[in-house]
Design a protein around this motif. Structure first.
Motif, PDB file in Angstrom:
ATOM      1  N   SER A  34       0.831  -1.234  -0.088  1.00  0.00           N
ATOM      2  CA  SER A  34       0.189  -0.123  -0.043  1.00  0.00           C
ATOM      3  C   SER A  34       0.894   1.088   0.067  1.00  0.00           C
ATOM      4  O   SER A  34       0.342   2.336   0.184  1.00  0.00           O
ATOM      5  CB  SER A  34      -0.967   0.066   1.144  1.00  0.00           C
ATOM      6  OG  SER A  34      -0.230  -0.068   2.425  1.00  0.00           O
ATOM      7  N   ASP A  38      -3.232  -3.619 -16.585  1.00  0.00           N
ATOM      8  CA  ASP A  38      -4.741  -3.450 -15.996  1.00  0.00           C
ATOM      9  C   ASP A  38      -5.845  -4.179 -16.074  1.00  0.00           C
ATOM     10  O   ASP A  38      -6.671  -4.238 -15.474  1.00  0.00           O
ATOM     11  CB  ASP A  38      -5.249  -1.834 -16.731  1.00  0.00           C
ATOM     12  CG  ASP A  38      -5.630  -2.155 -18.139  1.00  0.00           C
ATOM     13  OD1 ASP A  38      -7.010  -2.117 -18.440  1.00  0.00           O
ATOM     14  OD2 ASP A  38      -4.756  -2.320 -18.875  1.00  0.00           O
ATOM     15  N   ALA A  62       0.155  -2.473 -10.919  1.00  0.00           N
ATOM     16  CA  ALA A  62      -1.337  -2.138 -11.422  1.00  0.00           C
ATOM     17  C   ALA A  62      -1.546  -0.871 -11.217  1.00  0.00           C
ATOM     18  O   ALA A  62      -1.364  -0.087 -10.435  1.00  0.00           O
ATOM     19  CB  ALA A  62      -2.302  -3.054 -10.561  1.00  0.00           C
ATOM     20  N   GLY A 111      -4.132   2.406 -11.256  1.00  0.00           N
ATOM     21  CA  GLY A 111      -5.179   2.557 -10.360  1.00  0.00           C
ATOM     22  C   GLY A 111      -6.582   2.306 -10.748  1.00  0.00           C
ATOM     23  O   GLY A 111      -7.678   1.800 -10.194  1.00  0.00           O
ATOM     24  N   GLU A 115     -10.179  -5.873 -10.459  1.00  0.00           N
ATOM     25  CA  GLU A 115      -9.633  -6.370  -9.195  1.00  0.00           C
ATOM     26  C   GLU A 115      -8.878  -7.431  -9.159  1.00  0.00           C
ATOM     27  O   GLU A 115      -7.911  -7.603  -8.145  1.00  0.00           O
ATOM     28  CB  GLU A 115     -11.006  -6.869  -8.377  1.00  0.00           C
ATOM     29  CG  GLU A 115     -12.040  -5.533  -8.209  1.00  0.00           C
ATOM     30  CD  GLU A 115     -13.274  -5.952  -7.429  1.00  0.00           C
ATOM     31  OE1 GLU A 115     -13.473  -7.496  -7.001  1.00  0.00           O
ATOM     32  OE2 GLU A 115     -14.038  -5.214  -7.122  1.00  0.00           O
ATOM     33  N   VAL A 137      -5.232  -6.135  -9.577  1.00  0.00           N
ATOM     34  CA  VAL A 137      -4.570  -5.395  -8.236  1.00  0.00           C
ATOM     35  C   VAL A 137      -4.544  -6.480  -7.121  1.00  0.00           C
ATOM     36  O   VAL A 137      -3.420  -6.283  -6.403  1.00  0.00           O
ATOM     37  CB  VAL A 137      -6.112  -4.356  -7.649  1.00  0.00           C
ATOM     38  CG1 VAL A 137      -5.734  -3.856  -6.355  1.00  0.00           C
ATOM     39  CG2 VAL A 137      -6.066  -3.358  -8.517  1.00  0.00           C
ATOM     40  N   VAL A 156       0.369  -0.738  -6.611  1.00  0.00           N
ATOM     41  CA  VAL A 156      -0.420  -0.237  -7.288  1.00  0.00           C
ATOM     42  C   VAL A 156      -0.121   1.455  -7.381  1.00  0.00           C
ATOM     43  O   VAL A 156       0.132   2.129  -6.395  1.00  0.00           O
ATOM     44  CB  VAL A 156      -1.853   0.038  -6.688  1.00  0.00           C
ATOM     45  CG1 VAL A 156      -2.902   0.545  -7.197  1.00  0.00           C
ATOM     46  CG2 VAL A 156      -2.211  -1.589  -6.408  1.00  0.00           C
ATOM     47  N   THR A 204      -3.930   6.295 -11.757  1.00  0.00           N
ATOM     48  CA  THR A 204      -4.600   5.636 -12.969  1.00  0.00           C
ATOM     49  C   THR A 204      -3.854   6.064 -14.243  1.00  0.00           C
ATOM     50  O   THR A 204      -2.907   6.918 -14.210  1.00  0.00           O
ATOM     51  CB  THR A 204      -6.095   6.065 -13.007  1.00  0.00           C
ATOM     52  OG1 THR A 204      -5.896   7.404 -13.329  1.00  0.00           O
ATOM     53  CG2 THR A 204      -6.916   5.943 -11.696  1.00  0.00           C
TER      54      THR A 204
END
Length: 292
Positions: A4, A243, A259, A261, A265, A268, A274, A277
Motif C-alpha cells: 500500500s 490493468d 497495477a 489505479g 480487481e 490489483v 498499485v 490511474t
C-alpha cells in the motif's frame, strides 16, 4: 494483496533494467492518446539505458508510432505474447503464434456466429478484417475512442478473411468482437466453446465484449520471461505495468508487477504495487518514485 505504499514513494522497489507496459488503459490515456509525462519517462529510460518493451494485445503497427520508434523501444511483445520482435527490424525473435491452419479451423467453427460478431486476424504486425467486420465496428456499441481506434488500426481486405489468413507469413492471433449487445453473454459462451474444442488454443480478453485467441503456450508473462533470459537480465530486475486480465501473467512474472489505479480487481490482487490511474500518468509517476 499489493503493497500500500504511495505510488510516488522514492525507492519503492529496486531500480529496473527492463520495463514492460501494456498500452490500452495502462500506458495510454483513457481516450487512447499519448500522455506527455509518460513520453517524458520514455526519454529518461532511453537516457539511462533501461529497456522499454510495449507488451500489448495490439498488433505491432497499431502501437502509436511515437512509441514504436522511440529510442527506448528496442523490443516489443505484441498480440498478447504470440511473438517477440525486434522493434526496428520487426524480425520475429520468439514465435508462439496461432498459425494459419488453426485460425482457419477456428473460423469454420464460428462461421454461424459471424452475422453477429467480427473475426479479425492479427498477422505480420497488422490487423486484417473483411467487409462484414469493418461494417460491424460502428454497431458494436463501444466507446467512441475504442471505435475510432479500431477504424484507424484495421486493414480492410477485399475478399474473404480466409484470403488474408492464407497470404500471411505469421498469423499471430485472432480476435472476435461482439460489442455491447443484449445477446453478448450468449455470443461470448459460443465463441469460448469454439475455442475450447482445440486444446492447443486458449482465449483471453480485456473486457466482456470480445475475446483474443492465442496459442495455449503464449502469454505476456511467458514472453517477458523469455526476453529477460535472452538479454541476460535477471527477472527480478524487470518491472511490468498492466490493468486487465490479459496482463495477469506478465505482472506475476515480473520482479515488480504494478497495477495502474484503474486496473481490474484480479490484477490489483496479484500486483506488488498499485500506482495512479492511466489518466493520471500512473506509469510515469511510479517510475519517477523508483528512479528518484
Amino acid at each position: 494483496m499489493p503493497d500500500s505504499a504511495p505510488p510516488d514513494a522514492p525507492g519503492a522497489r529496486e531500480r529496473p533494467r527492463i520495463v514492460f507496459a501494456d498500452m490500452d488503459d495502462t500506458f495510454l490515456a483513457p481516450d487512447k492518446t499519448l500522455l506527455p509525462r509518460n513520453m517524458a519517462m520514455l526519454d529518461r529510460l532511453a537516457e539511462e539505458g533501461i529497456e522499454f518493451v510495449p507488451c500489448t494485445g495490439r498488433a505491432w503497427h497499431a502501437v502509436p508510432k511515437e512509441v514504436r520508434r522511440h529510442p527506448a523501444t528496442r523490443y516489443a511483445i505484441p498480440s498478447d505474447g504470440s511473438v517477440v520482435i525486434g522493434a526496428a527490424s520487426e524480425e520475429v525473435l520468439l514465435d508462439q503464434s496461432l498459425g494459419g491452419e488453426r485460425a482457419l479451423a477456428l473460423l469454420s467453427r464460428v462461421r454461424g456466429l459471424l452475422g453477429r460478431m467480427s473475426f479479425e486476424v492479427y498477422a505480420d504486425g497488422r490487423v486484417f478484417t473483411d467487409m462484414h467486420g469493418w461494417g460491424l465496428i460502428e454497431r458494436l456499441g463501444l466507446p467512441a475512442a475504442q471505435t475510432a481506434y479500431m477504424r484507424a488500426s484495421r486493414t480492410l481486405v477485399d475478399g474473404p478473411i480466409e484470403e488474408a489468413i492464407r497470404a500471411a507469413r505469421t498469423v499471430e492471433r485472432v480476435g472476435m468482437c461482439w460489442g455491447v449487445t443484449p445477446n453478448a453473454h450468449e455470443l461470448a459462451a459460443a465463441a469460448r466453446a469454439a475455442v475450447g474444442k482445440d486444446p492447443t488454443l486458449r482465449h483471453t480478453g480485456s473486457n466482456d465484449s470480445a475475446i483474443e485467441v492465442i496459442d495455449a503456450r503464449a502469454s505476456k508473462g511467458a514472453a517477458l520471461a523469455w526476453l529477460c533470459d535472452s538479454l541476460g537480465i535477471p527477472r527480478g530486475r524487470s518491472m511490468a505495468f498492466g490493468d486487465s486480465p490479459n496482463d495477469l501473467e506478465m505482472v506475476r512474472a515480473a520482479g515488480d508487477g504494478v497495477a495502474v489505479g484503474n486496473a481490474c480487481e484480479a490484477l490489483v490482487a496479484e500486483a506488488d504495487h498499485v500506482t495512479a490511474t492511466n489518466a493520471e500518468s500512473g506509469f510515469a509517476r511510479y517510475l519517477e518514485g523508483v528512479l528518484g
